[in-house]
Scaffold this active site. Structure first.
Site, mmCIF file in Angstrom:
data_model
loop_
_atom_site.group_PDB
_atom_site.id
_atom_site.type_symbol
_atom_site.label_atom_id
_atom_site.label_comp_id
_atom_site.label_asym_id
_atom_site.label_seq_id
_atom_site.Cartn_x
_atom_site.Cartn_y
_atom_site.Cartn_z
ATOM 1 N N LYS A 72 0.812 -1.226 0.000
ATOM 2 C CA LYS A 72 0.000 0.000 0.000
ATOM 3 C C LYS A 72 0.842 1.271 0.000
ATOM 4 O O LYS A 72 0.529 2.234 -0.702
ATOM 5 C CB LYS A 72 -0.973 -0.010 1.182
ATOM 6 C CG LYS A 72 -2.094 -1.036 1.028
ATOM 7 C CD LYS A 72 -3.120 -0.919 2.138
ATOM 8 C CE LYS A 72 -4.231 -1.930 1.972
ATOM 9 N NZ LYS A 72 -5.269 -1.810 3.024
ATOM 10 N N ASP A 109 -10.592 2.047 2.103
ATOM 11 C CA ASP A 109 -10.778 1.318 3.364
ATOM 12 C C ASP A 109 -11.677 2.096 4.330
ATOM 13 O O ASP A 109 -12.561 1.522 4.974
ATOM 14 C CB ASP A 109 -9.428 1.044 4.033
ATOM 15 C CG ASP A 109 -8.655 -0.076 3.361
ATOM 16 O OD1 ASP A 109 -9.298 -0.994 2.811
ATOM 17 O OD2 ASP A 109 -7.409 -0.055 3.402
#
Length: 280
Positions: A72, A109
């Site tokens: 990420k 997220d």
């Protein structure tokens, strides 16, 4: 049965390892439901090959990709542009490959987390009271930013490595405190952003009694679906939110962009993905 044509739209998930990811099952369900000529593939990529692999995907006709552990932060650095949500989170999990060759990124997220709570704990609002988050990893960054932006009055980050939590608090700004102990008294929300309670990991040992009446306890872990933390919360009459909802909802923005259809999260999808989480 779906048969791909030479014009099939393509996306996937980059991770190392990636065999555990349920994203291909999830996106595959939506592709089948909407009769889309497309594919969503697991893409196992070692960290040292990440940059060259991502840059090759647009040349292979990919519209974009999801990014999971451990990529990420590398994905964030690779992007030509990151939207305000991704910049606030400090990481991205969703990539879009533009026709001009640019790679754009965002973090979904936090969006997925908030949508999951709203679905599983109707009436909840971020402004209900203080929130405590256990952990300081990539997904926590996104969730913490989303809670603050949604009006959370105070956020407490709890991490064994206090320096890591302090760095995150500085990045986030706003009403954020740091502790090495879970300070739950009168908190309206507790979030487990660690791997504790995950299948194969030790359970999360914590006393939920100090939480405010009617508080929400949310677990990012979704294997098992009912963690010991959530079982304890239900036993105390608290509202419990499992990690599967976050997984399902965070996938929606990427799918919409890559495949041109806004998918819905419903009981049929949840049951289909949950079935794959059952012990064999």
């Amino acid at each position: 049965m779906q048969i791909l044509s030479g014009k099939a739209l393509k996306a996937g998930v980059l991770g190392w390892p990636v065999a555990h990811s349920r994203s291909p099952r999830l996106h595959g369900f939506w592709l089948d439901r909407h009769g889309i000529d497309g594919a969503y593939l697991p893409l196992p990529v070692r960290p040292e090959h990440f940059v060259e692999s991502v840059r090759a995907l647009p040349r292979l006709g990919f519209a974009g990709a999801n990014v999971t552990i451990p990529h990420k932060e590398a994905a964030y650095a690779l992007c030509d542009a990151v939207d305000a949500v991704g910049r606030r989170a400090g990481s991205v999990n969703t990539l879009f490959f533009r026709p001009d060759g640019r790679i754009e990124g965002t973090s979904t997220d936090g969006y997925g987390f908030l949508e999951s709570i709203r679905e599983q704990a109707p009436g909840w609002q971020a402004s209900d009271g203080p929130a405590v988050i256990l952990g300081a990893g990539g997904a926590v960054r996104s969730v913490a930013a989303a809670l603050l932006d949604a009006g959370c009055p105070k956020l407490v980050l709890v991490n064994r490595t206090v320096a890591r939590a302090e760095a995150l608090a500085r990045d986030l700004g706003g009403p954020v405190a740091v502790s090495d102990q879970p300070l739950l008294r009168d908190a309206a929300l507790l979030v487990n952003g660690t791997s504790m309670g995950m299948q194969g990991e030790p359970p999360l040992e914590i006393d939920l009694a100090p939480l405010a009446p009617g508080a929400v306890v949310a677990d990012m872990v979704y294997v098992p679906l009912e963690t010991p933390l959530l079982a304890q919360a239900r036993a105390l009459g608290l509202r419990a939110v499992d990690g599967l909802g976050m997984l399902l909802h965070q996938a929606r923005p990427g799918f919409t962009e890559w495949f041109g259809v806004a998918p819905r999260v419903d009981a049929e999808l949840r049951a289909f993905v949950a079935h794959d989480l059952m012990p064999r």
